[in-house]
Design a protein around this motif. Structure first.
Motif, PDB file in Angstrom:
ATOM      1  N   VAL A  98      48.107  -3.838  70.427  1.00 27.24           N
ATOM      2  CA  VAL A  98      48.209  -3.289  69.087  1.00 27.24           C
ATOM      3  C   VAL A  98      48.889  -1.858  68.575  1.00 27.24           C
ATOM      4  CG1 VAL A  98      46.780  -3.121  66.884  1.00 27.24           C
ATOM      5  CG2 VAL A  98      46.644  -4.745  68.205  1.00 27.24           C
ATOM      6  N   SER A  99      48.304  -0.861  69.579  1.00 31.88           N
ATOM      7  CA  SER A  99      48.763   0.170  69.355  1.00 31.88           C
ATOM      8  C   SER A  99      50.362   0.602  69.780  1.00 31.88           C
ATOM      9  CB  SER A  99      48.273   1.024  70.234  1.00 31.88           C
ATOM     10  OG  SER A  99      46.767   1.252  69.912  1.00 31.88           O
ATOM     11  N   LEU A 156      43.640  -3.590  72.425  1.00 29.70           N
ATOM     12  CA  LEU A 156      43.956  -2.471  71.513  1.00 29.70           C
ATOM     13  C   LEU A 156      45.219  -1.789  72.122  1.00 29.70           C
ATOM     14  CD1 LEU A 156      42.502  -0.482  69.817  1.00 29.70           C
ATOM     15  CD2 LEU A 156      41.229   0.643  71.786  1.00 29.70           C
ATOM     16  N   THR A 205      44.645   5.813  69.941  1.00 28.77           N
ATOM     17  CA  THR A 205      44.130   4.593  70.326  1.00 28.77           C
ATOM     18  C   THR A 205      44.825   3.919  71.523  1.00 28.77           C
ATOM     19  OG1 THR A 205      45.637   3.260  68.736  1.00 28.77           O
ATOM     20  CG2 THR A 205      43.451   4.181  67.895  1.00 28.77           C
ATOM     21  N   VAL A 208      39.554  -6.706  75.729  1.00 28.32           N
ATOM     22  CA  VAL A 208      39.557  -5.583  74.495  1.00 28.32           C
ATOM     23  C   VAL A 208      40.355  -4.705  74.348  1.00 28.32           C
ATOM     24  CG1 VAL A 208      37.841  -3.971  73.093  1.00 28.32           C
ATOM     25  CG2 VAL A 208      37.224  -6.473  73.692  1.00 28.32           C
ATOM     26  N   GLY A 209      40.189  -3.957  76.022  1.00 30.98           N
ATOM     27  CA  GLY A 209      41.232  -2.735  76.178  1.00 30.98           C
ATOM     28  C   GLY A 209      42.730  -3.040  76.055  1.00 30.98           C
ATOM     29  N   SER A 241      52.764  -3.491  77.817  1.00 25.85           N
ATOM     30  CA  SER A 241      51.257  -4.115  77.552  1.00 25.85           C
ATOM     31  C   SER A 241      51.241  -5.600  77.279  1.00 25.85           C
ATOM     32  CB  SER A 241      50.654  -3.360  76.054  1.00 25.85           C
ATOM     33  OG  SER A 241      51.825  -3.766  75.092  1.00 25.85           O
ATOM     34  N   GLY A 263      42.135   3.113  74.650  1.00 21.53           N
ATOM     35  CA  GLY A 263      42.035   2.007  75.146  1.00 21.53           C
ATOM     36  C   GLY A 263      42.286   1.887  76.678  1.00 21.53           C
TER      37      GLY A 263
END
Length: 412
Positions: free
Chosen positions: A305-306, A302, A329, A298-299, A394, A333
Motif C-alpha cells: 500500500v505504501s 503495508l 510506513t 500484514v507487513g 513488493s 512495515g
C-alpha cells in the motif's frame, strides 16, 4: 489456527542444553551489524580518499562495490562449509580473516590494494551473517525462530542508523584511515565475542544423523528447491530490494526534491529507522500470539500500500513532502517482514540451514545491487522510478509469500 512453518519435526537437534541466550543473540546481531558499519561509516570520506590515494571517484566507489560483491559471494562459501564442518570453525576462520583484511584496509598505500582488501573483508565478514542465521535455525523453528530473528534485527538494525551519523562526525577529525580503523576495532570485538560466547550448535552427532538420514530422505539440498523455501526466499529478497531502493533514493527525495538540509535528512532517515526498530520489537512480541506467516503478510500488505502511495504521489505531481508519510510506513512495515520471513525460509530447509542461509543472503545482496542504481535512472528530481521499483518488488514479494504455501502446523 493454522501454523506457519514447513519444518519437519524429526530433524536432528543440537546438543543438549543449547539455547538462544541473550548473550548469544546480541553476539549474532553484532556479527550482522559489521556489514552496515563497514559500508556506511567511511562514505563521507570519499572526496578525501580521491585526493589522498591519487585516484578517481570511480576508483573509490570500487572499494564499496568490491566489499558488497565479497559479502554476497562469501555467504555462498561459508554457508555450505558450516553445514559440513559445524558452525564455529568456519565462523572463527571468517572472523580472523576479516580482522586481518580490516587491518590491511587501514594501511593500504594504494587504491588497488584497498579494493582487494575490501573484497576480502566483505568475503570473510559474510561468515558472521550467514552462520549467525544458521545458528538460530539450529536452535529454533517457527514462532521461536521468528521471535529470535526479530529481536536480533533490533540490535543489528541500530547499525544502519548509527553508522552514517557516526561517519559524518568521525571523518573530519580522524580521516578515512581512522574510520576504517574503527571498523577494524569492531571486527576485533566481533572475533572476541565469538570466541567467548558462541558454542557449536551443529554438532558432529547432529551432522552424522543428517548423513544417515540422507540415505532414506535424500539429499538435504533438495529442500532448497521446495516451494516453501523458494517462495519465502523470494519474499525476503524482494522485500529487501524495496528497502534498498528506498535507501538509495532517500538522499534525492529528502534533499533534492523536498529541499531538506543534510541534518534534516539525517533526522528523517533516523525517524524511519526508528519505526523499523519499533515494528521489529512489536513483531517479536506478537509472535507469541499470532502465526508467523500472518505477521509477514500484514507487513507485506503495508509496504505494498505504501509503495502504491509513493508512485501515486510521484505520477500526479503532488507536493514531494507528501512522500514522507508512505516512506515512513514502508520502512516500518519491513519490521514485520524480515525476521518472520527469514524464519519461514530457514524452517523450510532445516537439514541444510547453512546453505539455505547462504542462498537467502546472497540473493538479498545481489538483487539489491541490481535495484539500487535504477532509482535515479530518470534523474534526481523525480520519484517515479523508485515508485515503480517499490510497487514491482513488493508485488513480487507478496506473490512469493503466497506461493510458499505456509500452512502446515508450526514447530517451535
Amino acid at each position: 489456527m493454522p501454523g506457519a512453518s514447513t519444518a519437519p519435526t524429526e530433524t536432528p537437534q543440537p546438543s543438549r542444553g543449547a539455547t538462544i541466550t541473550p548473550a548469544l543473540l546480541v553476539t549474532l546481531a553484532l556479527l550482522s551489524a559489521v556489514a552496515p558499519f563497514a559500508t556506511d561509516l567511511y562514505l563521507p570520506a570519499f572526496p578525501m580518499m580521491v585526493s589522498q590515494l591519487h585516484t578517481t571517484a570511480a576508483g573509490v566507489q570500487l572499494t564499496l562495490t568490491a566489499f558488497l560483491i565479497g559479502l554476497a559471494l562469501g555467504q555462498l562459501l561459508f554457508g555450505p562449509l558450516s553445514d559440513r564442518f559445524g558452525r564455529v570453525k568456519p565462523l572463527v576462520v571468517g572472523a580472523v580473516v576479516c580482522v586481518v583484511a580490516s587491518a590491511v584496509t587501514v594501511f593500504a598505500p594504494t587504491v588497488e590494494i584497498l579494493v582487494a582488501a575490501r573484497f576480502a573483508q566483505g568475503f570473510a565478514g559474510a561468515a558472521g551473517m550467514v552462520i549467525g542465521r544458521a545458528i538460530i535455525s539450529d536452535l529454533a523453528t517457527g514462532k521461536a525462530a521468528a521471535r529470535a530473528f526479530s529481536l536480533m534485527m533490533i540490535v543489528g538494525g541500530i547499525a544502519p542508523v548509527v553508522a552514517p551519523l557516526a561517519g559524518g562526525f568521525l571523518v573530519g577529525p580522524i580521516g578515512w584511515r581512522g574510520a576504517l580503523a574503527v571498523i577494524l576495532g569492531l571486527s576485533t570485538a566481533m572475533l572476541l565475542a565469538v570466541l567467548a560466547v558462541v558454542r557449536e550448535t551443529h554438532t558432529e552427532h547432529r551432522r552424522a544423523a543428517l548423513r544417515a538420514e540422507k540415505t532414506t530422505a535424500g539429499s538435504p539440498l533438495t529442500s532448497l528447491m521446495s516451494r516453501a523455501y523458494l517462495g519465502n526466499t523470494a519474499a525476503f529478497a524482494f522485500a529487501f530490494a524495496a528497502m534498498m531502493a528506498y535507501i538509495s533514493a532517500s538522499p534525492f527525495i529528502y534533499q533534492t526534491m523536498m529541499g531538506l538540509s543534510a541534518g534534516q535528512y539525517g533526522a528523517m532517515f533516523g525517524m524511519n529507522a526508528t519505526a523499523l526498530l519499533a515494528m521489529s520489537a512489536l513483531s517479536a512480541k506478537l509472535a507469541y500470539r499470532y502465526e508467523v506467516h500472518h505477521l509477514a503478510a500484514v507487513g507485506l500488505g503495508l509496504i505494498s500500500v505504501s509503495s502504491v502511495a509513493v508512485l501515486t504521489v510521484a505520477l500526479t505531481g503532488t507536493a514531494a513532502g507528501w512522500l514522507a508519510i508512505p516512506l515512513l510506513t514502508l520502512v516500518g512495515g519491513m519490521g514485520l517482514i524480515f525476521g518472520n520471513v527469514t524464519a519461514l525460509a530457514l524452517s523450510a530447509a532445516p537439514r541444510a540451514a547453512g546453505t539455505a542461509s547462504a542462498v537467502l543472503g546472497a540473493s538479498q545482496f545481489l538483487l539489491a545491487a541490481v535495484v539500487s542504481p535504477l532509482v535515479s535512472i530518470a534523474g534526481e528530481n523525480t520519484a517515479v522510478p523508485v515508485g515503480i521499483i517499490l510497487v514491482s518488488t513488493s508485488a513480487i514479494a507478496c506473490l512469493g509469500l503466497l506461493a510458499a504455501g505456509n500452512r502446515r502446523p508450526q514447530t517451535t
